[in-house]
Write a protein that holds these residues in place. Sequence first.
Motif, short mmCIF file in Angstrom:
data_model
loop_
_atom_site.label_atom_id
_atom_site.label_comp_id
_atom_site.label_asym_id
_atom_site.label_seq_id
_atom_site.Cartn_x
_atom_site.Cartn_y
_atom_site.Cartn_z
N GLN A 120 0.85 -1.19 0.00
CA GLN A 120 0.00 0.00 0.00
C GLN A 120 0.89 1.25 0.00
O GLN A 120 1.87 1.32 0.74
N GLY A 121 0.57 2.19 -0.86
CA GLY A 121 1.35 3.41 -0.93
C GLY A 121 2.51 3.36 -1.91
O GLY A 121 3.26 4.33 -2.02
N ALA A 122 2.66 2.23 -2.62
CA ALA A 122 3.75 2.12 -3.60
C ALA A 122 3.62 3.23 -4.65
O ALA A 122 2.57 3.41 -5.25
N ASN A 123 4.70 3.96 -4.85
CA ASN A 123 4.67 5.08 -5.80
C ASN A 123 6.11 5.44 -6.15
O ASN A 123 6.91 5.78 -5.27
N LYS A 124 6.44 5.38 -7.42
CA LYS A 124 7.83 5.61 -7.83
C LYS A 124 8.30 7.05 -7.57
O LYS A 124 9.50 7.32 -7.61
N THR A 125 7.38 7.98 -7.30
CA THR A 125 7.76 9.36 -7.02
C THR A 125 7.66 9.70 -5.53
O THR A 125 7.82 10.85 -5.15
N SER A 126 7.42 8.68 -4.70
CA SER A 126 7.27 8.92 -3.26
C SER A 126 8.56 9.43 -2.63
O SER A 126 9.67 9.09 -3.06
N ASN A 127 8.42 10.24 -1.60
CA ASN A 127 9.57 10.69 -0.82
C ASN A 127 10.02 9.65 0.19
O ASN A 127 11.08 9.80 0.80
N ILE A 128 9.21 8.63 0.38
CA ILE A 128 9.56 7.55 1.30
C ILE A 128 10.31 6.48 0.51
O ILE A 128 9.77 5.91 -0.44
N PRO A 129 11.56 6.19 0.87
CA PRO A 129 12.36 5.27 0.07
C PRO A 129 11.70 3.90 -0.17
O PRO A 129 11.74 3.39 -1.29
N TYR A 130 11.11 3.33 0.86
CA TYR A 130 10.48 2.01 0.72
C TYR A 130 9.33 2.06 -0.28
O TYR A 130 9.24 1.22 -1.18
N SER A 131 8.46 3.06 -0.14
CA SER A 131 7.32 3.19 -1.05
C SER A 131 7.79 3.48 -2.47
O SER A 131 7.20 2.99 -3.44
N ARG A 132 8.86 4.27 -2.59
CA ARG A 132 9.41 4.56 -3.92
C ARG A 132 9.96 3.29 -4.57
O ARG A 132 9.74 3.05 -5.77
N MET A 133 10.68 2.48 -3.79
CA MET A 133 11.22 1.23 -4.32
C MET A 133 10.10 0.31 -4.80
O MET A 133 10.18 -0.26 -5.90
N LYS A 134 9.05 0.17 -4.00
CA LYS A 134 7.93 -0.68 -4.40
C LYS A 134 7.28 -0.15 -5.68
O LYS A 134 6.90 -0.92 -6.56
N GLY A 135 7.15 1.16 -5.77
CA GLY A 135 6.57 1.75 -6.97
C GLY A 135 7.44 1.53 -8.19
O GLY A 135 6.94 1.28 -9.30
N GLU A 136 8.75 1.60 -8.01
CA GLU A 136 9.67 1.36 -9.13
C GLU A 136 9.59 -0.09 -9.60
O GLU A 136 9.63 -0.35 -10.82
N ILE A 137 9.46 -1.02 -8.67
CA ILE A 137 9.30 -2.42 -9.05
C ILE A 137 8.03 -2.59 -9.87
O ILE A 137 8.03 -3.23 -10.93
N GLU A 138 6.93 -2.01 -9.38
CA GLU A 138 5.66 -2.11 -10.11
C GLU A 138 5.80 -1.58 -11.54
O GLU A 138 5.37 -2.24 -12.50
N GLU A 139 6.35 -0.40 -11.68
CA GLU A 139 6.43 0.23 -13.00
C GLU A 139 7.34 -0.57 -13.93
O GLU A 139 7.04 -0.72 -15.12
N ASP A 140 8.43 -1.08 -13.40
CA ASP A 140 9.37 -1.82 -14.25
C ASP A 140 8.82 -3.16 -14.70
O ASP A 140 9.08 -3.59 -15.83
N VAL A 141 8.05 -3.83 -13.85
CA VAL A 141 7.47 -5.10 -14.30
C VAL A 141 6.28 -4.86 -15.23
O VAL A 141 6.06 -5.65 -16.15
N LYS A 142 5.54 -3.78 -15.01
CA LYS A 142 4.45 -3.46 -15.94
C LYS A 142 5.00 -3.19 -17.34
O LYS A 142 4.39 -3.56 -18.35
N ALA A 143 6.16 -2.56 -17.40
CA ALA A 143 6.77 -2.23 -18.69
C ALA A 143 7.22 -3.46 -19.46
O ALA A 143 7.46 -3.38 -20.67
N LEU A 144 7.33 -4.60 -18.79
CA LEU A 144 7.76 -5.82 -19.47
C LEU A 144 6.68 -6.37 -20.40
O LEU A 144 6.97 -7.15 -21.30
N GLY A 145 5.43 -5.98 -20.18
CA GLY A 145 4.38 -6.32 -21.12
C GLY A 145 3.85 -7.73 -21.06
O GLY A 145 3.59 -8.34 -22.11
N PHE A 146 3.68 -8.27 -19.86
CA PHE A 146 2.98 -9.55 -19.74
C PHE A 146 1.57 -9.41 -20.32
O PHE A 146 1.02 -8.29 -20.37
N GLU A 147 0.98 -10.52 -20.71
CA GLU A 147 -0.41 -10.45 -21.17
C GLU A 147 -1.29 -9.82 -20.10
O GLU A 147 -2.16 -9.00 -20.40
N ARG A 148 -1.04 -10.21 -18.85
CA ARG A 148 -1.75 -9.60 -17.71
C ARG A 148 -0.81 -9.52 -16.52
O ARG A 148 -0.11 -10.48 -16.21
#
Length: 234
Positions: A120-148
Motif C-alpha cells: 500500500q502506498g507504492a509510488n515511484k515518485t514517493s519521498n519515502i524510500p520504501y514506497s518509492r522502491m515498491k513503486g519502481e518495481i511495479e512500474e518496471d514489471v508493468k513495462a515488461l508487457g505480460f499479457e496480464r
Amino acid sequence: MANVALIGSTGMVGSHILTSLLSNDGVHRIDTISRRTPQAATAAPQTKLTTFVSDDTSKWGAQLSALTPTPEIFMSAFATTRANAGGFENQHKIEHGLNVELARAARDAGTKVYVLISSQGANKTSNIPYSRMKGEIEEDVKALGFERTVILRPGLISGTREESRPLEAGIRYIAGWAGKLHSSLKDGWAQEADVIGKAAVNAGLKALRGDIPDGSEKVWTIEGKSIIALANES
C-alpha cells in the motif's frame, strides 16, 4: 489446470501463497525458487511441488527460464529488509533487481500472467524510500508487457513472522485487536497473510482465464478490502 512458478515462498505471505497453490485444484504444477526449502515441502511429500534451492541468486533466472513446462503464471512475494540487506541501497539492489530480473526471465520464457505482492502506498515518485522502491518495481514489471499483470497492495500484513520485528509486532497486535471488535476497523488498512496469499492465487487464476474487472485488461491492481473479498471467492 495451471503451471505456476513462485519466488518468495519462504516469507510471511509467500508461504501462504504456496499453501494455497497446493490446495487449489486448478493448479497442476508448482515450481519454487528460494534460498532455503519452503516449510510446505518438508511437512509432507507433495506430488505437484518441485523446489529449487540455492543461496546463489544469480542462478535463479536461468532456473526459471529452463522450467518445463513453462509456467503460465509467475508469482513474486520476494522481499527483503533494510536490516537484512545491510542498508537501503543494498535492499533496493536485491529486492528491485531480483524481482525485475526474474520477471523478465519469466516473460521471455512465455509466461502469460505475472502476480506481484507489492505494498500500500507504492509510488515511484514517493519521498519515502520504501514506497518509492515498491513503486519502481511495479512500474518496471508493468513495462515488461505480460499479457496480464496483477499487483496486490496490502496494507499492514497481519500474522506471525519468523524474524523479530518488535515495532511491527506491536502494530499487528493492534490490528488483531481492532479486527476482533469489528472487521471494518481493520480490513481497510491491515490484512492477514493467509488472506493475501489466497487472494493472490485466486487473482492469478482469474487473470489467466481472462476473468478480470473491466478496465484491467493489462494491469489489475488490488488493494485493501478488495484483497479480502477476492480471498473469499471460491
